[in-house]
Design a protein around this motif. Structure first.
Motif, PDB file in Angstrom:
ATOM      1  N   UNK A 180      49.116  40.213  51.274  1.00 22.77           N
ATOM      2  CA  UNK A 180      48.369  40.538  50.058  1.00 22.77           C
ATOM      3  C   UNK A 180      47.408  39.396  49.761  1.00 22.77           C
ATOM      4  N   UNK A 181      46.212  39.763  49.314  1.00 22.23           N
ATOM      5  CA  UNK A 181      45.117  38.821  49.143  1.00 22.23           C
ATOM      6  C   UNK A 181      44.713  38.716  47.674  1.00 22.23           C
ATOM      7  N   UNK A 182      44.299  37.519  47.261  1.00 18.88           N
ATOM      8  CA  UNK A 182      43.744  37.405  45.914  1.00 18.88           C
ATOM      9  C   UNK A 182      42.359  38.055  45.901  1.00 18.88           C
ATOM     10  N   UNK A 183      41.760  38.148  44.737  1.00 12.60           N
ATOM     11  CA  UNK A 183      40.529  38.927  44.587  1.00 12.60           C
ATOM     12  C   UNK A 183      39.408  38.421  45.492  1.00 12.60           C
ATOM     13  N   UNK A 184      39.230  37.116  45.558  1.00 10.13           N
ATOM     14  CA  UNK A 184      38.143  36.566  46.373  1.00 10.13           C
ATOM     15  C   UNK A 184      38.385  36.812  47.859  1.00 10.13           C
ATOM     16  N   UNK A 185      39.614  36.567  48.305  1.00  9.68           N
ATOM     17  CA  UNK A 185      39.938  36.793  49.714  1.00  9.68           C
ATOM     18  C   UNK A 185      39.843  38.276  50.065  1.00  9.68           C
ATOM     19  N   UNK A 186      40.209  39.140  49.122  1.00 11.81           N
ATOM     20  CA  UNK A 186      40.132  40.582  49.362  1.00 11.81           C
ATOM     21  C   UNK A 186      38.685  41.025  49.554  1.00 11.81           C
ATOM     22  N   UNK A 187      37.778  40.483  48.749  1.00 10.71           N
ATOM     23  CA  UNK A 187      36.355  40.829  48.893  1.00 10.71           C
ATOM     24  C   UNK A 187      35.828  40.385  50.257  1.00 10.71           C
TER      25      UNK A 187
END
Length: 229
Positions: free
Chosen positions: A186-193
């Motif tokens: 699972x990724x935080x918002x920045x890593x997910x983008x």
């Protein structure tokens, strides 16, 4: 049911079938027309059934044209959507915090988006080549894991529930030989983008290059804000 009076080999070619398989279809179709299906081996009858299941249904004159499944109705597309829906159900993955996203849902969303845009036939020739996506998915998710928290998700559980309700040929989205078969980054918002942008570019290229039915397709890549209407 409409009795087909001519071989539909040309349509199989348009679906991306290889020449060898088309030749086999023509030979078996002609034999069946002359001598009947009962004189074919079970494997040969099965081959003809498989070929004809890939073709659009014909309807009687005056009842409209061929009934062709949409991309979203094809089994391969529904298989991907099934796994995406299962892993994004509330409570499916314990421990996800606000603002985090799983790498697997991002990947599957982008794969479905690419299929929506390019609309490959997803017949036998395409789905055979779709096996090439298995190692690619694993590679992309493993790269995302380097900047992710690793939670646990049972990728097999939704299929087990499905099998209890009836027969299905669908398989896990994961390779059987995968290490950490329940690892779920699972990724935080920045890593997910960042991951979405990377996997989007890679998937568009892989979809275009992999499916035979898209051979010669010269569509430009969709703009970043494109979504199926």
């Amino acid at each position: 049911m409409i009795k087909v009076q001519e071989s539909r080999a040309v349509e199989l070619k348009a679906l991306g079938w290889p020449a060898e398989a088309i030749s086999q279809y023509e030979r078996l179709w002609e034999y069946r027309q002359r001598w009947g299906a009962i004189n074919l081996d079970p494997e040969e009858r099965g081959f003809l059934r498989k070929a004809e299941s890939e073709l659009p249904k014909r309807v009687a004159s005056g009842q409209g044209g061929s009934q062709k499944k949409t991309t979203q109705e094809k089994s391969h597309y529904r298989w991907l959507a099934f796994h995406l829906e299962a892993m994004t159900q509330p409570g499916a993955v314990a421990g996800i915090e606000a603002g985090e996203q799983g790498a697997w849902p991002i990947l599957l969303e982008e794969e479905l988006r690419a299929l929506d845009y390019f609309e490959p036939v997803l017949g036998l020739a395409d789905t055979h080549k779709a096996k090439l996506f298995i190692p690619a998915r694993e590679q992309w998710v493993s790269e995302a894991a380097a900047q992710a928290r690793i939670l646990t998700y049972d990728f097999e559980a939704p299929l087990e529930v499905l099998r209890q309700t009836g027969k299905t040929s669908w398989k896990s989205i994961r390779s059987a030989a995968t290490a950490g078969p329940q690892d779920y980054p699972v990724l935080d918002a920045e890593a997910a983008r960042s991951f979405r942008a990377s996997v989007r570019s890679n998937l568009l290229a892989l979809v275009r290059a992999t499916f035979p039915s898209l051979s010669g397709n010269d569509q430009p890549d969709p703009p970043d804000d494109w979504q199926r209407s």
